[in-house]
Design an enzyme around this catalytic site. Structure first.
Site, mmCIF file in Angstrom:
data_model
loop_
_atom_site.group_PDB
_atom_site.id
_atom_site.type_symbol
_atom_site.label_atom_id
_atom_site.label_comp_id
_atom_site.label_asym_id
_atom_site.label_seq_id
_atom_site.Cartn_x
_atom_site.Cartn_y
_atom_site.Cartn_z
ATOM 1 N N LYS A 85 122.079 44.778 10.757
ATOM 2 C CA LYS A 85 120.877 45.466 11.239
ATOM 3 C C LYS A 85 121.078 46.966 11.058
ATOM 4 C CE LYS A 85 119.169 41.578 12.942
ATOM 5 N NZ LYS A 85 118.056 40.863 12.257
ATOM 6 N N SER A 102 115.422 39.562 7.325
ATOM 7 C CA SER A 102 115.199 40.494 8.430
ATOM 8 C C SER A 102 115.428 41.954 8.064
ATOM 9 C CB SER A 102 116.086 40.135 9.620
ATOM 10 O OG SER A 102 117.449 40.356 9.318
#
Length: 263
Positions: free
Chosen positions: A119, A49
């Site tokens: 993230k 991701s």
């Protein structure tokens, strides 16, 4: 004289290594725990991701020290945070290898039971973040330059949840993965108890270095938009006040100098 010398010689003897070994192991474990708790900790990247910034299997070092001095996450930083509300439910996690088990046991890496994510911070408290169509992402009306977005991806995902406009509450973060079309980030968790935001107190720290494998060693700098986007946060009256403060201080300094020159 002979007895005193013998006594001194006895005191100078080194204990056998096998006697000192438990003490050395204990000291090493305490140091590892202190480093893990207050300084840095290693984390393994479990998915794609954050490509191409981070690859699956990379090991990153996370700075846990600066938050102790009141530092808060900023736009553009890559941060590790605890699962805020079931983001990892149903996600298969690779079992740790022997090295990871050992490092997790001594506290240098998280244990296999810990659920953490990594993230990039896009919006902080007070920011308005929006995505329409394929992008770009905008923060406070300013389009972001995001060279780290995975090649072939668009900054926004043109689907039901990939387009949005949100205002981030104070104490919360809006996070997105660099591999935009392969990241279940804030966009896809807006129905959780935090509206897809990450509470700041769930942040472990900022990822600063890719430490392993050796061939991928690199730092993780903060992009320029972290400050550029912030400039739009000042509304008209606040901007006027911010501009006036230096002028007031300058006038006060000149007045004080004039008073000193003419007693």
């Amino acid at each position: 004289m002979v007895r005193a010398g013998a006594r001194r010689a006895g005191k100078g003897r080194h204990r056998p290594f096998w006697v000192e070994l438990p003490l050395l192991v204990g000291v090493a474990l305490v140091l590892a725990l202190l480093i893990k708790t207050f300084l840095v900790q290693a984390f393994s990247i479990p998915s794609e991701s954050m490509q191409n910034t981070l690859q699956k299997g990379d090991r990153v070092l996370v700075d846990k020290l600066t938050p102790w001095f009141g530092s808060e996450p900023e736009r553009g930083e890559v941060v590790v945070f605890h699962d805020p509300d079931g983001w990892l439910d149903g996600v298969a996690v690779d079992p740790p290898n022997t090295v990871q088990k050992v490092l997790g046991f001594i506290g240098v890496m998280p244990s296999a039971e810990e659920k953490d994510l990594i993230k990039r911070v896009i919006g902080v408290g007070g920011d308005t973040v929006e995505c329409a169509g394929d992008g770009p992402v905008k923060v406070n009306g300013k389009a972001l330059d995001e060279p780290y977005v995975f090649p072939g991806n668009t900054p926004c995902s043109n689907d039901g949840r990939g387009t949005f406009k949100v205002t981030v509450p104070q104490g919360r973060l809006w996070v997105m993965g660099d591999h935009r079309q392969a990241s279940a980030d804030s966009r896809y968790h807006r129905d959780d108890r935090n509206d897809g935001m990450v509470p700041e107190d769930e942040v472990v720290g900022r990822a600063v270095v890719v430490a392993w494998p050796v061939g991928r060693w690199s730092t993780l700098p903060v992009p320029a938009f972290s400050t550029a986007a912030g400039a739009a946060l000042l509304p008209g009256p606040a901007a006027a006040v911010a501009a006036a403060v230096p002028l007031v201080l300058l006038r006060r300094r000149r007045a004080t100098s004039g008073a000193d020159a003419h007693p």
